[in-house]
Motif scaffolding. Structure first.
Motif, PDB file in Angstrom:
ATOM      1  N   LEU A 133       0.802  -1.222   0.000  1.00 56.11           N
ATOM      2  CA  LEU A 133       0.000   0.000   0.000  1.00 56.11           C
ATOM      3  C   LEU A 133       0.837   1.274   0.000  1.00 56.11           C
ATOM      4  N   ILE A 134       1.993   1.261   0.648  1.00 53.96           N
ATOM      5  CA  ILE A 134       2.815   2.475   0.711  1.00 53.96           C
ATOM      6  C   ILE A 134       3.233   2.951  -0.684  1.00 53.96           C
ATOM      7  N   PRO A 135       3.739   2.082  -1.575  1.00 53.13           N
ATOM      8  CA  PRO A 135       4.078   2.570  -2.921  1.00 53.13           C
ATOM      9  C   PRO A 135       2.872   3.165  -3.657  1.00 53.13           C
ATOM     10  N   ILE A 136       1.702   2.539  -3.510  1.00 52.12           N
ATOM     11  CA  ILE A 136       0.504   3.073  -4.154  1.00 52.12           C
ATOM     12  C   ILE A 136       0.202   4.469  -3.623  1.00 52.12           C
ATOM     13  N   PHE A 137       0.289   4.614  -2.317  1.00 51.84           N
ATOM     14  CA  PHE A 137       0.014   5.911  -1.688  1.00 51.84           C
ATOM     15  C   PHE A 137       0.988   6.977  -2.190  1.00 51.84           C
ATOM     16  N   VAL A 138       2.263   6.670  -2.176  1.00 51.22           N
ATOM     17  CA  VAL A 138       3.279   7.651  -2.558  1.00 51.22           C
ATOM     18  C   VAL A 138       3.160   8.018  -4.034  1.00 51.22           C
ATOM     19  N   LEU A 139       2.976   7.033  -4.884  1.00 47.63           N
ATOM     20  CA  LEU A 139       2.898   7.292  -6.324  1.00 47.63           C
ATOM     21  C   LEU A 139       1.629   8.050  -6.709  1.00 47.63           C
ATOM     22  N   ALA A 140       0.576   7.878  -5.924  1.00 50.35           N
ATOM     23  CA  ALA A 140      -0.695   8.555  -6.227  1.00 50.35           C
ATOM     24  C   ALA A 140      -0.950   9.720  -5.285  1.00 50.35           C
ATOM     25  N   LYS A 141       0.107  10.290  -4.708  1.00 48.33           N
ATOM     26  CA  LYS A 141      -0.045  11.285  -3.640  1.00 48.33           C
ATOM     27  C   LYS A 141      -0.788  12.541  -4.079  1.00 48.33           C
ATOM     28  N   HIS A 142      -0.758  12.864  -5.356  1.00 49.70           N
ATOM     29  CA  HIS A 142      -1.425  14.082  -5.822  1.00 49.70           C
ATOM     30  C   HIS A 142      -2.929  13.882  -6.029  1.00 49.70           C
ATOM     31  N   TYR A 143      -3.387  12.643  -5.975  1.00 55.47           N
ATOM     32  CA  TYR A 143      -4.798  12.364  -6.259  1.00 55.47           C
ATOM     33  C   TYR A 143      -5.522  11.683  -5.096  1.00 55.47           C
ATOM     34  N   ILE A 144      -4.750  11.168  -4.151  1.00 55.31           N
ATOM     35  CA  ILE A 144      -5.308  10.242  -3.168  1.00 55.31           C
ATOM     36  C   ILE A 144      -6.181  10.906  -2.119  1.00 55.31           C
ATOM     37  N   ASP A 145      -6.037  12.235  -1.930  1.00 58.28           N
ATOM     38  CA  ASP A 145      -6.719  12.874  -0.804  1.00 58.28           C
ATOM     39  C   ASP A 145      -7.992  13.626  -1.183  1.00 58.28           C
ATOM     40  N   SER A 146      -8.475  13.461  -2.410  1.00 64.41           N
ATOM     41  CA  SER A 146      -9.683  14.173  -2.825  1.00 64.41           C
ATOM     42  C   SER A 146     -10.940  13.395  -2.437  1.00 64.41           C
ATOM     43  N   PHE A 147     -12.047  14.110  -2.372  1.00 65.13           N
ATOM     44  CA  PHE A 147     -13.320  13.470  -2.027  1.00 65.13           C
ATOM     45  C   PHE A 147     -13.739  12.485  -3.113  1.00 65.13           C
ATOM     46  N   LYS A 148     -13.493  12.838  -4.363  1.00 60.83           N
ATOM     47  CA  LYS A 148     -13.848  11.935  -5.468  1.00 60.83           C
ATOM     48  C   LYS A 148     -13.064  10.631  -5.383  1.00 60.83           C
ATOM     49  N   THR A 149     -11.786  10.747  -5.047  1.00 63.39           N
ATOM     50  CA  THR A 149     -10.965   9.541  -4.894  1.00 63.39           C
ATOM     51  C   THR A 149     -11.486   8.684  -3.754  1.00 63.39           C
ATOM     52  N   LEU A 150     -11.852   9.330  -2.654  1.00 67.12           N
ATOM     53  CA  LEU A 150     -12.383   8.599  -1.511  1.00 67.12           C
ATOM     54  C   LEU A 150     -13.650   7.849  -1.888  1.00 67.12           C
ATOM     55  N   MET A 151     -14.565   8.515  -2.545  1.00 70.65           N
ATOM     56  CA  MET A 151     -15.829   7.875  -2.927  1.00 70.65           C
ATOM     57  C   MET A 151     -15.588   6.721  -3.905  1.00 70.65           C
TER      58      MET A 151
END
Length: 354
Positions: A133-151
């Motif tokens: 999960l850490i590589p996914i988080f780091v590589l997608a860091k610019h998109y991971i924290d939006s509401f759309k991404t969460l939903m």
């Protein structure tokens, strides 16, 4: 002040979570001695399944804080730093567990399989999950924290849970879960929603804490009770469709996802100053050594279970007896895991327990 630069509620959630984790490893007698009561015990303790989801969410909340505080740090540097930090305790505990298994007559092949499937010691899968999960988080860091991404993440996670539960129930392709059992709990598609939850919760933490502060205590208690009852009901359903053989699918419950926002809403406004010093110190030490407790209890529980198998192989325990055994074992295992964690820290092995 000791809590000036940290959130005390994070320590509370970590302390509660590690205490809950230990409860699932605290029966040191053979399964055959209490098989008739096993499912009922599991249902009773199902509300504590919040532990791993909350741990994962906190991990990525704190990681998001690190990214926010160091926005110019390169992806490769950050990835190397995080994975190196994770590799130290993983290598230490996996190696120790492998040596113990080799010394007790396990074959190198079976040990290798146990390492790859996260079964080298009880709970080892968590460390392998983080490596995914850490590589996914780091590589997608610019998109991971939006509401759309969460939903999107929550919707996809729910769909996956629906498919797996449908497969377990025989509604669609039972071979799906037959195949998944090979990998136990390590597939990342069981867990990725907690990446989005952690990142989003970090950015909305002031709002969450404000909502928590304005939510009456009786509403929080009601939410916790409802969440717990939902987890019990859902685990009961899983027990029914699997004939009591729920593992390794304990965390494919929708209520596990629900338990995370409930936990944050109920505890995020809690301040250290409201508690006696002994309570804050206990919470802090459990939080500080949660990694060590997590790994040590998994190893010690296997050793104690092996000893219990020799002494109680022919015994039979009813529900009340196994409940007492579990509760006593819970406190004993937590205490010995904490003590060993502190000891390892004192002799210079802080990186494998903190």
């Amino acid at each position: 002040m000791i809590y000036k630069n940290r959130f005390f509620f994070i320590d509370i959630l970590k302390a509660l979570s590690i205490t809950a984790v230990v409860s699932y490893h605290s029966v040191f007698v053979p399964y055959s001695t209490y098989a008739s009561s096993a499912l009922l015990i599991d249902i009773l303790f199902a509300p504590l399944r919040f532990c791993v989801p909350v741990f994962l969410t906190i991990s990525f909340l704190l990681l998001q804080r690190g990214l926010t505080n160091r926005p110019n740090q390169s992806v490769l540097v950050l990835l190397n730093k995080r994975l190196s930090r994770l590799a130290i305790p993983t290598a230490f505990w996996f190696s120790l567990a492998a040596v113990l298994k080799l010394a007790t007559g396990n074959s190198p092949l079976s040990i290798s399989i146990a390492v790859l499937t996260g079964e080298i010691f009880t709970g080892a899968y968590y460390l392998l999950i983080m490596f995914q999960l850490i590589p996914i988080f780091v590589l997608a860091k610019h998109y991971i924290d939006s509401f759309k991404t969460l939903m999107a993440a929550l919707l996809l996670q729910i769909i996956i849970f629906v498919v797996i539960q449908a497969s377990l129930a025989g509604i669609i392709a039972p071979e799906i879960t037959t195949f998944l059992k090979i990998f136990h709990r390590i597939p990342l598609f069981y867990w990725f929603a907690y990446i989005a939850l952690g990142a989003y919760f970090y950015h909305k933490l002031p709002l969450i804490r404000k909502k928590s502060a304005h939510t009456p205590a009786h509403i929080k208690v009601l939410l916790l009770l409802l969440s717990g009852l939902l987890m019990m009901a859902e685990y009961s359903w899983l027990g029914k469709i699997t004939a009591g053989n729920v593992p390794p699918f304990e965390y494919i419950m929708f209520s596990c996802l629900i338990s995370v926002p409930v936990a944050f809403l109920c505890f995020s406004c809690v301040e250290a100053q409201k508690f006696p010093l002994l309570v804050t110190q206990s919470v802090t030490i459990l939080s500080r050594y949660s990694l060590g407790i997590f790994c040590i209890n998994g190893l010690v529980s296997q050793i104690l279970l092996s000893l219990g198998g020799n002494f109680f192989a022919e015994a039979t325990f009813d529900f009340s007896e196994i409940l007492v055994i579990k509760v006593l074992g819970w406190f004993f295992l937590l205490a010995i895991s904490l003590c060993l964690s502190v000891l390892l820290d004192k002799i210079g092995l802080k990186s494998v327990v903190c």
